[in-house]
Motif scaffolding. Structure first.
Motif, PDB file in Angstrom:
ATOM      1  N   ASP A 134       1.297   3.604   2.144  1.00  0.00           N
ATOM      2  CA  ASP A 134       0.410   4.723   2.447  1.00  0.00           C
ATOM      3  C   ASP A 134       1.172   5.927   2.979  1.00  0.00           C
TER       4      ASP A 134
ATOM      5  N   LYS B  98      -7.852  -2.041   4.755  1.00  0.00           N
ATOM      6  CA  LYS B  98      -7.490  -1.347   5.993  1.00  0.00           C
ATOM      7  C   LYS B  98      -8.595  -0.498   6.582  1.00  0.00           C
TER       8      LYS B  98
ATOM      9  N   ARG C 218      -8.752   0.708   0.953  1.00  0.00           N
ATOM     10  CA  ARG C 218      -9.930   0.819   1.808  1.00  0.00           C
ATOM     11  C   ARG C 218     -10.488  -0.559   2.166  1.00  0.00           C
TER      12      ARG C 218
ATOM     13  N   CYS D  65       0.822  -1.214   0.000  1.00  0.00           N
ATOM     14  CA  CYS D  65       0.000   0.000   0.000  1.00  0.00           C
ATOM     15  C   CYS D  65       0.853   1.261   0.000  1.00  0.00           C
TER      16      CYS D  65
ATOM     17  N   ASP E 236      -6.580   3.053  -4.288  1.00  0.00           N
ATOM     18  CA  ASP E 236      -7.306   3.591  -3.133  1.00  0.00           C
ATOM     19  C   ASP E 236      -8.414   2.653  -2.679  1.00  0.00           C
ATOM     20  N   ASP E 237      -9.190   2.124  -3.644  1.00  0.00           N
ATOM     21  CA  ASP E 237     -10.276   1.210  -3.278  1.00  0.00           C
ATOM     22  C   ASP E 237      -9.739  -0.057  -2.639  1.00  0.00           C
TER      23      ASP E 237
ATOM     24  N   PRO F 104     -12.274   2.285   6.118  1.00  0.00           N
ATOM     25  CA  PRO F 104     -12.735   3.472   5.386  1.00  0.00           C
ATOM     26  C   PRO F 104     -11.867   4.710   5.589  1.00  0.00           C
ATOM     27  N   ASP F 105     -11.024   4.745   6.637  1.00  0.00           N
ATOM     28  CA  ASP F 105     -10.179   5.917   6.886  1.00  0.00           C
ATOM     29  C   ASP F 105      -8.862   5.877   6.116  1.00  0.00           C
ATOM     30  N   ARG F 106      -8.638   4.832   5.401  1.00  0.00           N
ATOM     31  CA  ARG F 106      -7.409   4.703   4.630  1.00  0.00           C
ATOM     32  C   ARG F 106      -7.757   4.666   3.138  1.00  0.00           C
TER      33      ARG F 106
END
Length: 456
Positions: free
Chosen positions: A331, A365, A362, A329, A358-359, A367-369
């Motif tokens: 992130d 990890k 999510r 990811c 992005d999907d 909905p906040d990622r």
């Protein structure tokens, strides 16, 4: 120095279909190309105009356009170029190149039949009459046959520099232009001269300078540079080029003519203009040619694929190198990521990162990622010297992405076994290996995100 430049010529739509070849068709012994990306850009005079606009010049394009969907797309792609157009009275021509590993393997031309003479408007003539410097990009679509356009170009040649880039199916340059820039094949055909190399280029340039009554004829010779003939009595001037290995030559002639026009408009002597144009054309090819010009908005990546990543893998593999890939990811990039990526790159000749979309993040990890959108994550990864390309995928695992790249080595950071990695079985399908590199404890995106939240 920024200049106002008027480009006069025929407008095309260029399309590149890029993909990987991994098998032959069962219907016939021809390669099957799995298309990964589609790139569209202005071609013909449109490419010249966008090159000049990209250099910072104020560009007016005098051309002819139809009323079809492709013409509408060209209007969008021309960006900041001012368009002054008449009616082409024919469908918009399209040249589609099929490419794999950044090398063209076929071209499909649509609308290449000889069109009717286009319709010129008063605004087109007025734009030529007001020009400070003119570059004619003749692509054989008959715009330069229109009497009012030729008369305006003749008037322009008597008062401002006019550079004419000819075409075998185009019309002869008007008399008095500052320079004509045919390539060697075009020049020898137009002058009916046999042979190759400098001798043939000079003989053709001498004849064409008299036939066209041009101040100079510049014959481009690919990696051998360009030959200038600006007088009959003197010696020809040759500016040597340089071989750019693996270069895509598409657009090289347009880049050369554009550089000549800018140099002459700035008061450069013909020899200096040619030398500058040869240098700038070599730099253009070394930077990827037309592929290096493409803006992200003009390139469509098909779902689950990445044109550049596949091209990198194909190029390295075809050269006998080792393709290395890893995934995640990413992130928030931290020291652990950097060390793992650096160690992975050291195992081969390129490193491709398979990045969760992005999907996908999510889904894995919550909905906040992700904290950073995929575009930013791609940019950060590509900024690392050890990363050669990034492939964004939308699934929970990178299995499908791995099959598209077919790396020789798949790298994970940490203490994994083959049973922990579904990727291990996939990469074994073509004899690849999954390996681990040292893991650096105490560095994690989750901990970093929590620390940032606490500070906030």
């Amino acid at each position: 120095m920024s200049r106002a430049i008027t480009v006069v010529g025929d407008l095309l739509l260029d399309v590149d279909l890029e993909g990987a070849v991994e098998r032959l068709s069962p219907d016939a012994p021809v390669p099957v190309v799995d298309v990964a990306g589609v790139t569209r850009r202005p071609g013909g005079a449109g490419l010249v105009a966008t090159l000049l606009a990209g250099d910072g010049h104020r560009v007016t394009l005098v051309t002819a356009l139809g009323e079809d969907e492709r013409a509408d797309r060209l209007r969008e792609l021309l960006g900041d170029v001012e368009l002054v157009a008449g009616d082409t009275r024919a469908p918009t021509p399209v040249k589609t190149r099929l490419r794999t590993a950044s090398h063209p393997i076929a071209r499909i031309d649509e609308g290449s039949a000889r069109p009717p003479v286009p319709v010129a408007t008063e605004a087109m003539v007025a734009a030529i009459d007001a020009a400070e410097v003119v570059l004619v990009a003749d692509y054989g679509r008959r715009l330069t046959e229109v009497p009012s356009v030729r008369e305006a170009l003749s008037r322009a040649a008597r008062r401002v520099p006019v550079v004419w880039d000819p075409h075998p199916r185009g019309s002869a340059p008007v008399h008095g232009v500052a320079a004509v820039t045919p390539n060697l094949t075009e020049a020898t055909a137009a002058a009916d001269v046999a042979g190759t190399g400098v001798a043939a280029a000079d003989e053709a340039a001498l004849q064409l300078r008299e036939t066209w009554r041009a101040a100079a004829v510049i014959v481009t010779m690919g990696e051998h540079g360009a030959l200038l003939r600006a007088s009959r009595s003197g010696l020809p001037f040759v500016a040597r080029g340089g071989r750019v290995d693996g270069a895509d030559p598409c657009g090289a002639g347009d880049r050369f003519a554009a550089s000549v026009a800018v140099a002459i408009a700035g008061g450069a002597q013909p020899t200096d203009a040619v030398a500058t144009a040869v240098t700038e054309t070599a730099a253009f090819l070394a930077a990827g040619g037309v592929a290096g010009l493409t803006r992200p908005a003009n390139t469509v990546q098909l779902p689950g694929t990445d044109r550049d990543a596949i091209a990198v893998a194909e190029r390295v593999r075809s050269a006998g190198g080792t393709v290395v890939a890893t995934g995640g990811c990413f992130d928030l990039l931290h020291a652990g990521h950097a060390r793992t990526l650096s160690a992975a790159r050291a195992l081969g000749d390129c490193l491709i990162v398979c990045l969760n979309s992005d999907d996908s993040v999510r889904g894995l990890k919550g909905p906040d990622r992700p904290i950073m959108p995929e575009g930013d994550r791609v940019d950060l990864l590509l900024a690392l010297e050890c990363v050669d390309a990034v492939l964004v995928f939308g699934e929970d695992t990178p299995v499908d992405a791995i099959r598209r790249i077919r790396p020789d080595i798949w790298v994970k950071g940490g203490d994994y076994t083959a049973a922990d990695l579904p990727e291990a079985a996939v990469i074994a399908e073509w004899g690849g290996r999954a390996v681990t590199v040292p893991f650096h404890p105490g560095r994690s995106t989750t901990k970093l995100a929590a620390a940032l939240a606490a500070v906030g």
